[in-house]
Design a protein around this motif. Structure first.
Motif, mmCIF file in Angstrom:
data_model
loop_
_atom_site.group_PDB
_atom_site.id
_atom_site.type_symbol
_atom_site.label_atom_id
_atom_site.label_comp_id
_atom_site.label_asym_id
_atom_site.label_seq_id
_atom_site.Cartn_x
_atom_site.Cartn_y
_atom_site.Cartn_z
ATOM 1 N N ALA A 72 9.503 -9.157 17.760
ATOM 2 C CA ALA A 72 8.735 -8.054 16.929
ATOM 3 C C ALA A 72 7.620 -8.323 17.647
ATOM 4 O O ALA A 72 7.434 -8.414 17.461
ATOM 5 C CB ALA A 72 9.256 -8.610 15.467
ATOM 6 N N PRO A 73 7.633 -6.556 17.791
ATOM 7 C CA PRO A 73 6.153 -6.080 17.733
ATOM 8 C C PRO A 73 5.213 -6.493 16.961
ATOM 9 O O PRO A 73 5.271 -6.714 15.649
ATOM 10 C CB PRO A 73 6.232 -4.518 18.133
ATOM 11 N N PRO A 74 3.760 -6.814 17.172
ATOM 12 C CA PRO A 74 3.103 -7.198 16.331
ATOM 13 C C PRO A 74 3.180 -5.918 15.472
ATOM 14 O O PRO A 74 2.293 -7.112 13.692
ATOM 15 C CB PRO A 74 1.793 -7.401 17.047
ATOM 16 N N LEU A 75 3.366 -5.238 15.288
ATOM 17 C CA LEU A 75 2.208 -4.337 13.864
ATOM 18 C C LEU A 75 3.654 -4.678 12.685
ATOM 19 O O LEU A 75 4.507 -4.535 13.022
ATOM 20 C CB LEU A 75 2.433 -3.389 14.687
ATOM 21 N N ARG A 76 3.623 -4.551 11.321
ATOM 22 C CA ARG A 76 3.792 -4.389 10.474
ATOM 23 C C ARG A 76 4.709 -3.020 9.712
ATOM 24 O O ARG A 76 4.493 -2.539 9.446
ATOM 25 C CB ARG A 76 3.760 -4.926 8.883
ATOM 26 N N VAL A 77 5.628 -2.744 10.986
ATOM 27 C CA VAL A 77 6.713 -1.353 10.172
ATOM 28 C C VAL A 77 7.562 -1.896 9.218
ATOM 29 O O VAL A 77 8.331 -2.779 8.960
ATOM 30 C CB VAL A 77 6.673 -1.079 11.332
ATOM 31 N N GLY A 78 8.081 -0.783 8.776
ATOM 32 C CA GLY A 78 8.590 -1.125 7.478
ATOM 33 C C GLY A 78 8.665 -0.805 6.525
ATOM 34 O O GLY A 78 7.316 -1.842 5.527
ATOM 35 N N TRP A 79 9.366 -1.237 5.342
ATOM 36 C CA TRP A 79 9.666 -1.483 3.848
ATOM 37 C C TRP A 79 8.479 -1.062 3.259
ATOM 38 O O TRP A 79 7.907 -1.220 2.757
ATOM 39 C CB TRP A 79 9.150 -3.599 3.988
ATOM 40 N N SER A 80 8.509 0.424 3.774
ATOM 41 C CA SER A 80 7.549 1.014 2.574
ATOM 42 C C SER A 80 8.032 1.124 1.058
ATOM 43 O O SER A 80 9.393 0.945 0.999
ATOM 44 C CB SER A 80 6.950 2.088 3.395
ATOM 45 N N PRO A 81 7.558 1.751 0.302
ATOM 46 C CA PRO A 81 7.557 1.739 -1.384
ATOM 47 C C PRO A 81 8.594 2.612 -1.262
ATOM 48 O O PRO A 81 8.429 3.764 -0.925
ATOM 49 C CB PRO A 81 6.328 1.827 -1.727
ATOM 50 N N LEU A 82 9.393 1.887 -2.341
ATOM 51 C CA LEU A 82 10.009 3.333 -2.749
ATOM 52 C C LEU A 82 10.007 3.597 -4.533
ATOM 53 O O LEU A 82 10.084 3.151 -5.075
ATOM 54 C CB LEU A 82 11.626 3.000 -2.813
ATOM 55 N N TYR A 83 9.041 4.771 -4.840
ATOM 56 C CA TYR A 83 8.697 5.065 -6.437
ATOM 57 C C TYR A 83 9.915 5.926 -7.058
ATOM 58 O O TYR A 83 9.740 6.877 -6.338
ATOM 59 C CB TYR A 83 6.869 6.143 -5.838
ATOM 60 N N GLU A 84 10.191 5.617 -8.394
ATOM 61 C CA GLU A 84 10.799 5.998 -8.911
ATOM 62 C C GLU A 84 9.635 7.566 -10.045
ATOM 63 O O GLU A 84 8.677 7.275 -10.325
ATOM 64 C CB GLU A 84 11.368 5.364 -10.773
ATOM 65 N N ALA A 85 10.356 8.798 -9.084
ATOM 66 C CA ALA A 85 9.425 9.898 -9.842
ATOM 67 C C ALA A 85 9.920 10.309 -10.470
ATOM 68 O O ALA A 85 10.216 11.776 -11.284
ATOM 69 C CB ALA A 85 9.391 10.593 -8.392
ATOM 70 N N ASP A 86 9.526 10.214 -11.925
ATOM 71 C CA ASP A 86 9.918 10.189 -13.193
ATOM 72 C C ASP A 86 9.748 11.834 -13.784
ATOM 73 O O ASP A 86 10.241 12.654 -13.877
ATOM 74 C CB ASP A 86 9.767 9.456 -14.632
ATOM 75 N N ARG A 87 8.132 12.162 -13.318
ATOM 76 C CA ARG A 87 7.289 12.943 -13.217
ATOM 77 C C ARG A 87 7.926 13.994 -12.755
ATOM 78 O O ARG A 87 8.797 15.276 -13.282
ATOM 79 C CB ARG A 87 5.965 12.838 -13.801
ATOM 80 N N LEU A 88 8.282 14.309 -11.826
ATOM 81 C CA LEU A 88 8.609 14.908 -10.730
ATOM 82 C C LEU A 88 9.582 15.573 -11.320
ATOM 83 O O LEU A 88 10.333 16.625 -11.176
ATOM 84 C CB LEU A 88 8.103 14.461 -9.066
ATOM 85 N N ALA A 89 10.581 14.392 -11.112
ATOM 86 C CA ALA A 89 12.331 14.621 -11.493
ATOM 87 C C ALA A 89 12.132 15.589 -12.620
ATOM 88 O O ALA A 89 12.844 16.910 -12.564
ATOM 89 C CB ALA A 89 13.003 13.662 -11.515
ATOM 90 N N LYS A 90 11.820 15.502 -13.809
ATOM 91 C CA LYS A 90 12.058 15.841 -15.000
ATOM 92 C C LYS A 90 11.410 17.817 -14.909
ATOM 93 O O LYS A 90 11.971 18.866 -15.333
ATOM 94 C CB LYS A 90 10.416 15.372 -16.036
ATOM 95 N N GLU A 91 10.161 17.495 -14.532
ATOM 96 C CA GLU A 91 9.543 18.799 -13.579
ATOM 97 C C GLU A 91 10.396 19.856 -12.782
ATOM 98 O O GLU A 91 10.820 21.419 -13.247
ATOM 99 C CB GLU A 91 8.012 18.929 -12.999
ATOM 100 N N LEU A 92 11.442 18.793 -12.093
ATOM 101 C CA LEU A 92 12.256 19.315 -11.208
ATOM 102 C C LEU A 92 13.193 20.071 -11.821
ATOM 103 O O LEU A 92 14.295 20.826 -11.523
ATOM 104 C CB LEU A 92 12.543 18.801 -9.949
#
Length: 415
Positions: A72-92
């Motif tokens: 695997a190439p040296p830099l750690r790529v991927g496994w970025s966070p997945l945030y539960e966006a409750d405030r935004l969901a409510k606003e939308l």
């Protein structure tokens, strides 16, 4: 690679051996990498992944087109966070919304996934130089990942590329060619140079392995949601490689039995440059458009991965939505204010699209949605300041501070 069958043209169906320097079909069509899902299903399970400690895109090696011995190439790529966006969901006004922040990759964009794959395949090919054209993010991601692996890069960017992205390129030691013209002009010059000097080709329109790197964002979304898929996944679209990769990843997961249903895709483009969405909306072949948007990363008037992108939208029974630059800038503020996520204009276009579809009543109120933020806002601070305004600037004087708050309607007396 006994888990990979071949590369198959999406236009004519011709098959090619999956060699490291695979490019387009003789007919001009883009190739799709075909896997032996029956074999993969026997070794890749939910339990297998649960017990893995690797936290990067390479935790899914059984579904990636690399040799077992390829590092695997040296830099750690991927496994970025997945945030539960409750405030935004409510606003939308929708049931559930998650924000996948891929701006936290090493060079601050989802394009790191494709570039890490390009570096791995270039090493398999024995190449020492990699080149590409880019509106900015693909360039910086390639330069960073290649630098970490000790490879030389030649990068072609249109002259309108934001300074933050060009600064990354120069810092990573790339040879940067700023082309005075459109992205199409930039692409054509890079193609001529690559053909002349025989560099390894990282261009998404040519190299079929790049979408295989991008598809890992789908794997992570599924695993982070404990394999319970949302109704929709929204993503910004430029040349089409990212949405095509997202859909390929979802189909992979379904084929090996890791998920039991496929979400619908939401293709979000800028109103000033939306050839793929226009083709879907009008049910006709895509046609070139001018590149008239501040969202430089998706300002692609001649999309090179249109075939795969159009198939992905249609196969998923997806939605298309075009948003104005003003709506994109508003989404930057909205994501920051409700989620603490700082996205560049192209990075937040998916969220802008979700907001617009909610306002139009297209998305039902019980919908569950993932919005992928594809790039960090620090890549384009000039437009972020345009979106949010300048800070309050005053001398060190409390009376002037009180007056400034009063003029702006700011209530500082919050308990």
């Amino acid at each position: 690679m006994n888990h990979v069958k071949c590369g198959r043209c999406v236009r004519c169906g011709r098959e090619y051996p999956a060699v490291p320097n695979l490019t387009n079909c003789e007919c001009g069509g883009i190739l799709d990498i075909i896997y032996d899902y029956d074999r993969i299903r026997t070794v890749l399970t939910r339990e297998t992944l649960k017990n893995r400690t690797e936290r990067s895109m390479w935790r899914y090696r059984e579904l990636l087109p690399v040799e077992p011995e390829t590092p695997a190439p040296p830099l750690r790529v991927g496994w970025s966070p997945l945030y539960e966006a409750d405030r935004l969901a409510k606003e939308l006004g929708i049931a559930k919304l998650w924000v996948k922040d891929d701006g936290q990759n090493p060079t601050a964009s989802l394009k790191d996934r494709a570039s890490a794959m390009a570096v791995a395949k270039a090493q398999e090919a024995g190449a020492h130089v990699i080149a590409c054209s880019s509106t900015g993010n693909a360039a910086s991601s390639l330069a960073g990942n290649a630098a970490a692996a000790g490879l030389q890069t030649f990068i072609f960017v249109p002259s309108r590329a934001p300074k933050g992205k060009v600064a990354q390129l120069m810092t990573f030691g790339a040879t940067v060619i700023s082309v005075q013209g459109s992205y199409e002009d930039t692409f054509e010059l890079s193609k001529q140079a690559i053909d002349r000097w025989g560099w390894y080709n990282r261009n998404a329109a040519i190299n079929p392995y790049l979408s295989e790197g991008k598809k890992t964002v789908a794997y992570e979304i599924a695993e982070q949601l404990d394999w319970q898929m949302p109704d929709f996944i929204a993503i910004s679209v430029g040349d089409g490689c990212t949405i095509a990769g997202l859909w390929k990843g979802l189909k992979d997961l379904h084929a090996v039995g890791l998920i039991d249903r496929l979400p619908r895709l939401i293709s979000a483009q800028a109103e000033g440059c939306c050839p793929i969405n226009r083709a879907i909306a009008e049910n006709r072949p895509w046609e070139p458009m001018e590149e008239n948007t501040l969202a430089d990363s998706i300002a692609v008037g001649v999309p090179r991965n249109a075939d795969k992108a159009l198939m992905a939208i249609r196969e998923s029974n997806g939605l298309v939505v075009n948003v104005s630059d003003a709506e994109i800038m508003a989404a930057q503020k909205l994501l920051g204010r409700t989620c603490g996520v700082f996205g560049e204009p192209a990075g937040v276009t998916g969220t802008a699209g979700v907001k617009k579809l909610c306002e139009q009543g297209v998305l039902p109120k019980d919908a569950t949605v993932v919005s992928v933020v594809t790039g960090n806002g620090l890549k384009d601070v000039a437009n972020a300041i345009k979106a949010c305004g300048e800070p309050i600037s005053i001398p060190s004087d409390m009376d002037l501070l009180l007056r400034a708050f009063d003029e702006r309607g700011i209530n500082a007396d919050v308990k």
